[in-house]
Scaffold this motif. Structure first.
Motif, mmCIF file in Angstrom:
data_model
loop_
_atom_site.group_PDB
_atom_site.id
_atom_site.type_symbol
_atom_site.label_atom_id
_atom_site.label_comp_id
_atom_site.label_asym_id
_atom_site.label_seq_id
_atom_site.Cartn_x
_atom_site.Cartn_y
_atom_site.Cartn_z
ATOM 1 N N GLU A 170 0.839 -1.200 0.000
ATOM 2 C CA GLU A 170 0.000 0.000 0.000
ATOM 3 C C GLU A 170 0.871 1.247 0.000
ATOM 4 O OE1 GLU A 170 -2.021 -1.134 3.885
ATOM 5 O OE2 GLU A 170 -1.547 0.959 4.321
ATOM 6 N N ILE A 200 -5.306 1.267 2.157
ATOM 7 C CA ILE A 200 -6.126 0.433 1.278
ATOM 8 C C ILE A 200 -7.443 1.111 0.901
ATOM 9 C CG2 ILE A 200 -7.441 -1.730 1.138
ATOM 10 C CD1 ILE A 200 -5.230 -3.118 2.672
ATOM 11 N N ASN A 201 -8.130 1.694 1.881
ATOM 12 C CA ASN A 201 -9.441 2.303 1.592
ATOM 13 C C ASN A 201 -9.327 3.452 0.594
ATOM 14 O OD1 ASN A 201 -11.206 0.704 3.122
ATOM 15 N ND2 ASN A 201 -10.615 1.769 4.998
ATOM 16 N N ARG A 243 -21.834 -6.792 12.505
ATOM 17 C CA ARG A 243 -20.447 -6.376 12.423
ATOM 18 C C ARG A 243 -19.501 -7.575 12.549
ATOM 19 N NH1 ARG A 243 -17.506 -2.166 16.458
ATOM 20 N NH2 ARG A 243 -17.263 -4.043 17.721
ATOM 21 N N ILE A 270 -15.783 -9.407 10.286
ATOM 22 C CA ILE A 270 -15.090 -9.576 9.012
ATOM 23 C C ILE A 270 -14.693 -11.041 8.847
ATOM 24 C CG2 ILE A 270 -13.134 -8.866 7.591
ATOM 25 C CD1 ILE A 270 -13.030 -6.294 9.159
ATOM 26 N N ARG A 285 -12.589 -14.110 7.526
ATOM 27 C CA ARG A 285 -11.185 -14.261 7.109
ATOM 28 C C ARG A 285 -10.962 -15.694 6.653
ATOM 29 N NH1 ARG A 285 -9.196 -8.947 7.397
ATOM 30 N NH2 ARG A 285 -9.842 -8.020 9.353
ATOM 31 N N THR A 314 -13.047 -9.853 3.570
ATOM 32 C CA THR A 314 -12.538 -8.528 3.919
ATOM 33 C C THR A 314 -13.713 -7.641 4.298
ATOM 34 O OG1 THR A 314 -11.074 -6.727 3.176
ATOM 35 C CG2 THR A 314 -12.714 -7.476 1.598
ATOM 36 N N MET A 315 -13.403 -6.427 4.683
ATOM 37 C CA MET A 315 -14.422 -5.406 4.832
ATOM 38 C C MET A 315 -14.505 -4.730 3.480
ATOM 39 S SD MET A 315 -16.416 -3.772 6.873
ATOM 40 C CE MET A 315 -16.221 -3.046 8.475
ATOM 41 N N GLY A 356 -2.400 -1.129 8.892
ATOM 42 C CA GLY A 356 -3.090 -0.396 7.830
ATOM 43 C C GLY A 356 -4.460 0.053 8.318
ATOM 44 N N ASP A 357 -5.348 0.374 7.377
ATOM 45 C CA ASP A 357 -6.656 0.940 7.719
ATOM 46 C C ASP A 357 -7.425 0.073 8.723
ATOM 47 O OD1 ASP A 357 -6.159 2.999 6.019
ATOM 48 O OD2 ASP A 357 -7.379 2.205 4.367
ATOM 49 N N VAL A 395 -10.672 -0.966 10.804
ATOM 50 C CA VAL A 395 -12.095 -0.962 10.486
ATOM 51 C C VAL A 395 -12.956 -0.917 11.748
ATOM 52 C CG1 VAL A 395 -13.912 -2.250 9.381
ATOM 53 C CG2 VAL A 395 -11.654 -2.227 8.370
ATOM 54 N N PHE A 396 -12.599 -1.701 12.726
ATOM 55 C CA PHE A 396 -13.215 -1.557 14.049
ATOM 56 C C PHE A 396 -12.387 -2.235 15.128
ATOM 57 C CE2 PHE A 396 -15.484 -5.255 12.240
ATOM 58 C CZ PHE A 396 -15.335 -6.199 13.237
ATOM 59 N N ILE A 397 -12.687 -1.798 16.360
ATOM 60 C CA ILE A 397 -12.009 -2.346 17.526
ATOM 61 C C ILE A 397 -13.087 -3.035 18.346
ATOM 62 C CG2 ILE A 397 -10.542 -1.796 19.509
ATOM 63 C CD1 ILE A 397 -9.309 -0.472 17.160
ATOM 64 N N GLU A 398 -12.797 -4.223 18.784
ATOM 65 C CA GLU A 398 -13.774 -4.970 19.564
ATOM 66 C C GLU A 398 -13.206 -5.180 20.965
ATOM 67 O OE1 GLU A 398 -16.293 -8.446 17.830
ATOM 68 O OE2 GLU A 398 -14.472 -9.278 18.695
ATOM 69 N N GLU A 455 -14.684 -6.364 24.631
ATOM 70 C CA GLU A 455 -15.851 -6.837 25.385
ATOM 71 C C GLU A 455 -15.440 -7.280 26.781
ATOM 72 O OE1 GLU A 455 -17.219 -9.716 22.547
ATOM 73 O OE2 GLU A 455 -18.504 -8.234 21.560
ATOM 74 N N ASN A 491 -9.871 -7.178 20.199
ATOM 75 C CA ASN A 491 -9.314 -7.405 18.865
ATOM 76 C C ASN A 491 -9.349 -6.126 18.070
ATOM 77 O OD1 ASN A 491 -9.074 -10.503 18.463
ATOM 78 N ND2 ASN A 491 -11.048 -10.174 19.482
ATOM 79 N N GLU A 512 -9.615 -5.084 14.139
ATOM 80 C CA GLU A 512 -9.845 -5.573 12.777
ATOM 81 C C GLU A 512 -9.403 -4.495 11.798
ATOM 82 O OE1 GLU A 512 -11.177 -8.402 11.416
ATOM 83 O OE2 GLU A 512 -12.465 -9.357 12.928
ATOM 84 N N ALA A 513 -8.417 -4.809 10.993
ATOM 85 C CA ALA A 513 -8.007 -3.923 9.908
ATOM 86 C C ALA A 513 -8.561 -4.515 8.622
ATOM 87 C CB ALA A 513 -6.500 -3.815 9.859
ATOM 88 N N VAL A 514 -8.453 -3.767 7.515
ATOM 89 C CA VAL A 514 -8.986 -4.290 6.261
ATOM 90 C C VAL A 514 -8.340 -5.645 5.949
ATOM 91 C CG1 VAL A 514 -9.202 -3.925 3.778
ATOM 92 C CG2 VAL A 514 -9.495 -2.008 5.330
ATOM 93 N N ALA A 571 -6.226 -7.641 7.990
ATOM 94 C CA ALA A 571 -5.927 -8.646 9.009
ATOM 95 C C ALA A 571 -6.613 -8.319 10.319
ATOM 96 C CB ALA A 571 -4.423 -8.722 9.230
ATOM 97 N N VAL A 572 -6.684 -9.314 11.191
ATOM 98 C CA VAL A 572 -7.191 -9.095 12.543
ATOM 99 C C VAL A 572 -6.075 -9.452 13.523
ATOM 100 C CG1 VAL A 572 -8.220 -11.410 12.597
ATOM 101 C CG2 VAL A 572 -9.006 -9.677 14.208
ATOM 102 N N GLU A 609 -15.947 3.711 18.355
ATOM 103 C CA GLU A 609 -17.096 3.026 17.756
ATOM 104 C C GLU A 609 -17.416 3.649 16.392
ATOM 105 O OE1 GLU A 609 -18.901 0.454 18.359
ATOM 106 O OE2 GLU A 609 -18.283 -0.122 20.379
#
Lengths: 367, 125
Positions: free
Chosen positions: A28, A32-33, A297, A299, A301, A321-322, B36-37, B39-42, B44, B58, B60-62, B64-65, B84
């Motif tokens: 990248e 990526i987005n 929600r 993703i 894998r 992926t997302m 990288g980008d 996407v969300f953080i989990e 709990e 966790n 979560e990126a585009v 990989a997690v 969030e």
């Protein structure tokens, strides 16, 4: 680790370079987005020089390519390109590839970087059996060939500035040998792996630097961006295109992978594994490669389990992926045929959770 | 790559900033850049008492997690709610607005086991 003729530009642009199929490739540049959206909305340029190029030539070239690939090479005319795959003699896939017909006796085969050696050994063995002179009538031009993909809705418009030949109205999956960007001759083809439209350009390594600079200059007014392998993956996944090594491999058949449309049982197309695939098609495969969209929600894998409502494992995720455009988790995977109907609900096992997903038709994203 | 001097760092690329026995935990600039980008953080585990090295969530990126590990033992008091809606804060400001959780330390002495900025800088070379 090998470089491509464009590596110097990736370094200058500050790309994250990682090893991929023996090459240092840009993963990248800006994210990526960001790169993904540039291709969907405008245009982007990908260095795909790591791809392999084999040439089949001479009076036996047609028979060889017809024997090696599932699609019907007899249906291919000069200047057209065909998506196809090599069956492996055991009902699996050696690789997926593009076949270009230059003329009746000249074909270009474009294969995946990670499989160049395996493909070459496979094709050379078959060529020898059929009496072709390996090294001459079948030869491997991978090392000396550079390739850029320029993809996106504005790609052809921008590239038109680099040639007098009319390219904007070229039919999808066709090609021409044309003067381009001051280079005497490139192979210019309206192919790609993004679903966003555009082209792929092949040239000799020696012309690569000129090509890169010209493409970037021509694209500047449209805000062209260099795109890494990260976004290449999210773009192809949004379209539901298979990635060899993930979604298809030596143990998956084109029939179960949804590649029946490139597996042609026409008369005279006596490709390797024809009978096996025909039987599988008649009897219906026991599993199918399907796409699904996450309903909550999460993703998907590679290697995550897919379960039915009762919690029984019915499949496995091969890619996920997302989706940068949908902003939803999307994935594909093999699912037992009885649970693989479109619209069916499945459950993706994401760590300790079971997240519902719906099986949908490809593509996930429609431009 | 930014590595502030006033923080402690773990080998899992988390940072921790303490105020008395309360601490903020996040991931380093190096970690966000590798992911990288985002996407969300989990997370709990709010309200739970965790040991040093336990997974608290966790990211979560585009592409990989990754699991998130607590650098020192403590009780997870709060998750950064701003993430969030804007998980990209972790990419943009990993040591500031992109903090992940607030923790009440069980054993502040464990902080001595973590790396300082110089040691972490060498660690990621």
């Amino acid at each position: 680790m090998k470089n491509t003729p464009f590596t110097i530009f990736h370094e200058k642009l500050g790309a994250r370079l990682e090893s991929f199929a023996g090459y240092r490739m840009p993963i990248e540049y800006t994210g990526i987005n960001d790169e993904h959206r540039a291709v969907r909305e405008r245009l982007g340029v990908f260095d795909v020089s790591h791809m392999g190029e084999f040439w089949a030539k001479g009076p036996k070239a047609f028979d060889l390519v017809q024997r090696l690939t599932t699609n019907d090479v007899a249906a291919l005319v000069n200047g057209k390109v065909q998506y196809t795959c090599f069956p492996n003699g055991k009902g699996g896939i050696v690789d997926d590839l593009l076949v270009y017909r230059m003329d009746e006796e000249t074909y270009l085969l474009v294969v995946n970087a990670a499989n160049i050696e395996k493909d070459w050994n496979w094709c050379a063995a078959e060529a020898k059996k059929m009496g072709l002179e390996v090294g001459k009538e079948l030869y491997n031009a991978s090392e000396g060939t550079a390739q850029l993909a320029i993809q996106g809705p504005l790609a052809l418009k921008a590239m038109q500035k680099l040639t007098d030949v009319s390219i904007e109205n070229m039919e999808f999956y066709s090609f021409a040998k044309i003067p381009f960007a001051g280079i005497d001759e490139v192979i210019f083809s309206t192919t790609g792996y993004t679903g966003a439209g555009g082209c792929e350009v092949y040239c000799d390594n020696a012309d690569a630097e000129v090509l890169w600079k010209a493409v970037m200059d021509a694209g500047e007014e449209y805000e062209i961006k260099p795109i890494g392998l990260g976004a290449r993956d999210t773009l192809r996944l949004e379209m539901g295109y298979c990635l060899y090594g993930n979604d298809i491999n030596d143990e998956t058949s084109p029939i179960e992978a949804g590649l029946g449309w490139i597996t042609k049982f026409t008369e005279g197309n006596n490709f390797i594994d024809r009978d096996l695939f025909f039987k599988q098609k008649e009897q219906k495969p026991s599993r199918r490669l399907r796409g699904f969209i996450m309903q909550e929600r999460g993703i998907p894998r590679q290697h995550y389990e897919i379960a039915n409502e009762k919690g029984d494992v019915i499949g496995e995720v091969t890619s996920g992926t997302m989706s940068p455009m949908l902003k939803l988790g999307v994935g594909m995977g093999y699912i037992n045929s009885e649970f693989a109907g479109f619209g069916s609900k499945v459950f993706i096992q994401v760590r300790n959770k079971s997240i519902p997903a719906e099986i949908v038709r490809f593509p996930f994203y429609k431009a | 790559m930014s590595i502030p001097e006033n923080l402690k760092y773990s080998q899992d690329h988390e940072w921790i900033r303490t105020e008395e026995d309360i601490a903020y935990v996040g991931i380093t600039d190096h970690a966000q850049s590798n992911l990288g980008d985002i996407v969300f953080i989990e997370v709990e585990t709010v309200g739970e008492k965790l040991d040093k090295g336990d997974a608290f969530g966790n990211v979560e990126a585009v592409k990989a997690v990754e699991e998130l590990y607590l650098p020192v033992a403590g009780e997870v008091l709060e998750f950064n709610e701003e993430l969030e809606d804007s998980p990209d804060l972790v990419n943009k400001d990993p040591y500031g607005k992109g903090w992940l959780i607030k923790v009440k330390l069980s054993n502040p002495a464990e902080l001595d086991d973590l790396m300082g900025s110089e040691a972490y800088s060498e660690f990621i070379q």
